[in-house]
Design a protein around this motif. Structure first.
Motif, mmCIF file in Angstrom:
data_model
loop_
_atom_site.group_PDB
_atom_site.id
_atom_site.type_symbol
_atom_site.label_atom_id
_atom_site.label_comp_id
_atom_site.label_asym_id
_atom_site.label_seq_id
_atom_site.Cartn_x
_atom_site.Cartn_y
_atom_site.Cartn_z
ATOM 1 N N LYS A 188 59.926 39.317 40.849
ATOM 2 C CA LYS A 188 59.498 40.609 40.316
ATOM 3 C C LYS A 188 58.001 40.696 40.059
ATOM 4 C CE LYS A 188 63.148 43.026 40.507
ATOM 5 N NZ LYS A 188 63.072 44.281 41.317
ATOM 6 N N VAL A 189 57.371 39.557 39.777
ATOM 7 C CA VAL A 189 55.927 39.551 39.546
ATOM 8 C C VAL A 189 55.233 39.391 40.895
ATOM 9 C CG1 VAL A 189 53.990 38.381 38.435
ATOM 10 C CG2 VAL A 189 56.179 38.594 37.232
ATOM 11 N N VAL A 190 54.444 40.410 41.275
ATOM 12 C CA VAL A 190 53.819 40.390 42.609
ATOM 13 C C VAL A 190 52.300 40.286 42.558
ATOM 14 C CG1 VAL A 190 55.720 41.632 43.706
ATOM 15 C CG2 VAL A 190 53.793 42.931 42.739
ATOM 16 N N ALA A 191 51.717 40.408 41.363
ATOM 17 C CA ALA A 191 50.252 40.385 41.285
ATOM 18 C C ALA A 191 49.778 40.031 39.880
ATOM 19 C CB ALA A 191 49.681 41.747 41.687
ATOM 20 N N MET A 192 48.494 39.674 39.808
ATOM 21 C CA MET A 192 47.809 39.505 38.531
ATOM 22 C C MET A 192 46.815 40.653 38.383
ATOM 23 S SD MET A 192 49.069 36.915 36.998
ATOM 24 C CE MET A 192 47.928 36.966 35.586
ATOM 25 N N GLY A 193 46.725 41.202 37.178
ATOM 26 C CA GLY A 193 45.797 42.294 36.887
ATOM 27 C C GLY A 193 46.541 43.419 36.192
ATOM 28 N N GLU A 194 45.835 44.424 35.557
ATOM 29 C CA GLU A 194 44.538 44.663 36.068
ATOM 30 C C GLU A 194 43.470 43.880 35.321
ATOM 31 O OE1 GLU A 194 43.154 48.887 35.565
ATOM 32 O OE2 GLU A 194 45.150 49.134 34.705
ATOM 33 N N THR A 195 42.545 43.380 36.129
ATOM 34 C CA THR A 195 41.450 42.573 35.630
ATOM 35 C C THR A 195 40.195 42.990 36.371
ATOM 36 O OG1 THR A 195 40.702 40.285 35.341
ATOM 37 C CG2 THR A 195 41.928 40.761 37.350
ATOM 38 N N GLY A 196 39.033 42.545 35.902
ATOM 39 C CA GLY A 196 37.800 42.926 36.600
ATOM 40 C C GLY A 196 36.664 43.173 35.634
ATOM 41 N N TYR A 215 58.169 46.696 40.794
ATOM 42 C CA TYR A 215 57.562 45.369 40.686
ATOM 43 C C TYR A 215 56.574 45.364 39.530
ATOM 44 C CZ TYR A 215 59.724 45.018 45.217
ATOM 45 O OH TYR A 215 60.650 45.026 46.222
ATOM 46 N N ALA A 216 56.100 44.156 39.176
ATOM 47 C CA ALA A 216 55.208 44.027 38.022
ATOM 48 C C ALA A 216 53.935 43.274 38.377
ATOM 49 C CB ALA A 216 55.927 43.295 36.891
ATOM 50 N N SER A 217 52.835 43.711 37.771
ATOM 51 C CA SER A 217 51.573 42.975 37.829
ATOM 52 C C SER A 217 51.196 42.654 36.386
ATOM 53 C CB SER A 217 50.491 43.833 38.493
ATOM 54 O OG SER A 217 49.277 43.113 38.568
ATOM 55 N N LEU A 218 50.729 41.420 36.145
ATOM 56 C CA LEU A 218 50.483 40.969 34.773
ATOM 57 C C LEU A 218 48.994 40.770 34.518
ATOM 58 C CD1 LEU A 218 53.139 38.088 34.606
ATOM 59 C CD2 LEU A 218 53.504 40.580 34.479
ATOM 60 N N ASN A 274 50.217 32.157 44.374
ATOM 61 C CA ASN A 274 50.198 32.958 45.604
ATOM 62 C C ASN A 274 50.517 34.432 45.336
ATOM 63 O OD1 ASN A 274 49.899 33.464 48.324
ATOM 64 N ND2 ASN A 274 52.045 33.007 48.794
ATOM 65 N N LEU A 275 49.799 35.008 44.377
ATOM 66 C CA LEU A 275 49.987 36.418 44.029
ATOM 67 C C LEU A 275 48.749 37.212 44.431
ATOM 68 C CD1 LEU A 275 51.357 35.953 40.392
ATOM 69 C CD2 LEU A 275 52.705 36.529 42.433
ATOM 70 N N ALA A 276 48.949 38.517 44.619
ATOM 71 C CA ALA A 276 47.816 39.407 44.880
ATOM 72 C C ALA A 276 47.027 39.601 43.579
ATOM 73 C CB ALA A 276 48.317 40.747 45.394
ATOM 74 N N LEU A 277 45.846 40.198 43.720
ATOM 75 C CA LEU A 277 45.000 40.463 42.562
ATOM 76 C C LEU A 277 44.724 41.966 42.499
ATOM 77 C CD1 LEU A 277 43.374 38.706 40.440
ATOM 78 C CD2 LEU A 277 41.406 39.040 41.943
ATOM 79 N N VAL A 278 44.953 42.559 41.316
ATOM 80 C CA VAL A 278 44.686 43.989 41.122
ATOM 81 C C VAL A 278 43.414 44.118 40.295
ATOM 82 C CG1 VAL A 278 45.526 46.138 40.092
ATOM 83 C CG2 VAL A 278 47.134 44.607 41.254
ATOM 84 N N VAL A 279 42.374 44.657 40.924
ATOM 85 C CA VAL A 279 41.047 44.657 40.307
ATOM 86 C C VAL A 279 40.661 46.049 39.824
ATOM 87 C CG1 VAL A 279 38.608 44.135 40.660
ATOM 88 C CG2 VAL A 279 40.355 42.764 41.824
ATOM 89 N N HIS A 280 40.153 46.072 38.585
ATOM 90 C CA HIS A 280 39.630 47.304 37.997
ATOM 91 C C HIS A 280 38.109 47.206 37.920
ATOM 92 C CE1 HIS A 280 39.169 50.482 34.801
ATOM 93 N NE2 HIS A 280 38.142 49.728 34.504
ATOM 94 N N GLY A 281 37.425 48.252 38.339
ATOM 95 C CA GLY A 281 35.967 48.299 38.193
ATOM 96 C C GLY A 281 35.534 49.673 37.737
ATOM 97 N N ARG A 282 34.524 49.711 36.887
ATOM 98 C CA ARG A 282 33.949 51.021 36.540
ATOM 99 C C ARG A 282 32.491 50.854 36.154
ATOM 100 N NH1 ARG A 282 36.651 55.778 32.837
ATOM 101 N NH2 ARG A 282 35.251 57.408 33.560
ATOM 102 N N ASN A 283 31.630 51.634 36.807
ATOM 103 C CA ASN A 283 30.204 51.590 36.497
ATOM 104 C C ASN A 283 29.947 52.168 35.113
ATOM 105 O OD1 ASN A 283 29.743 50.541 39.030
ATOM 106 N ND2 ASN A 283 29.194 52.508 39.945
ATOM 107 N N ASP A 284 28.737 51.955 34.590
ATOM 108 C CA ASP A 284 28.405 52.475 33.263
ATOM 109 C C ASP A 284 28.275 54.003 33.304
ATOM 110 O OD1 ASP A 284 25.972 52.379 34.779
ATOM 111 O OD2 ASP A 284 24.925 52.775 32.909
ATOM 112 N N LYS A 285 28.095 54.596 32.110
ATOM 113 C CA LYS A 285 28.137 56.060 32.006
ATOM 114 C C LYS A 285 27.014 56.757 32.774
ATOM 115 C CE LYS A 285 31.162 56.137 28.089
ATOM 116 N NZ LYS A 285 31.388 55.647 26.763
#
Ligand SMILES: [Zn+2]
Length: 271
Positions: free
Chosen positions: A86-94, A56-59, A133-144
């Protein structure tokens, strides 16, 4: 069936031997979501999904790329409309605070502008996810220095926007952050880091996870788990993440594979 909820076979790292890597996935057998990080890799994720069973694909446009290209809402909407199954989600975003230095050097932007732009693009992903009606794929990362907490900022955006279906992939927040995401009903994704994390934080988070909110992933080609650390990662190595979680929770590997497959199906494939 094993389900890698976050992988990047759409990246250059597989240009030499993609067919062999895919064959190992099909032989296992397993299911996976290839995650786009820009328009070109989103298109490639769809192409892989069209050509391979259980792919599957996330965009999306990754937060570290928000100044590299515009997030073209109409183009993404067209890709979703043309590839509905085929498109099941949006991301990665965040929000990514970790790579600010590089973006600052390249585009001469302030931290405030960097974050504001990431939020603007994040909200556009959320709107597309909701409308389709798609899932969301979230990316997060704290600073160094790990002093700026992106996770609480992400949670605020998700709550403000009333997001229902989301995974925080490669979760790297604190136990408290994890509790807050769990209370809000979100999924957390665990990578190969859990096989070599010495801080004990991920282990303590796994122990408080509701069984139906755990996802497993590789984030391949990155974050290769033990016993293959140092080599390029690939989707079949999701099994080592399952194995480690089974060990922490006193379950069998098969039980973890079964449960996380159900979870991935609920998040990505149920309409
Ligand atoms: Zn990723």
């Amino acid at each position: 069936m094993l389900f890698d909820s976050h992988t990047h076979l759409n990246f250059q790292a597989y240009s030499e031997d993609l067919a062999e890597v895919i064959k190992r996935c099909q032989d296992f057998p397993m299911s996976l979501v290839n995650i786009g990080a820009a328009l070109d890799t989103s298109v490639k994720a769809i192409e892989l999904a069209k050509n391979n069973q259980n792919f599957y694909a996330s965009l999306g446009l990754h937060p570290i790329h928000v100044f590299d290209e515009d997030f073209a809402v109409d183009k993404y909407q067209a890709l979703i409309s043309d590839n509905k199954n085929k498109v099941v989600a949006m991301g990665e975003t965040g929000l990514d605070y970790y790579h600010f230095d590089e973006v600052e050097e390249k585009y001469r932007v302030s931290f405030a502008d960097y974050v504001a732009k990431q939020k603007e693009v994040f909200v556009k992903h959320i709107q597309l996810a909701k409308e389709n009606n798609l899932a969301l794929v979230v990316h997060g990362r704290n600073d160094k220095n790990n002093s700026l907490n992106c996770y609480q900022d992400i949670l605020s955006v998700l709550k403000e926007q009333q997001v229902k279906k989301a995974v925080i992939h490669c979760f790297g927040g604190s136990l408290k952050d994890a509790q807050d995401f769990i209370s809000a009903g979100f999924y957390l994704g665990f990578t190969g880091i859990i096989t070599f994390d010495k801080t004990g934080v991920l282990e303590s988070i796994v122990k408080i996870m509701p069984a139906d909110r755990i996802l497993i992933e590789t984030d391949a080609p990155y974050l290769t788990p033990q016993p293959h650390r140092g080599k390029r990662n690939e989707p079949v190595y999701t099994q080592y993440v399952a194995e480690k979680i089974a060990e922490i929770l006193n379950l069998t590997k098969e039980e973890v594979i079964e449960q996380t497959f159900e979870n991935a199906k609920n998040l990505f494939l149920s309409k």
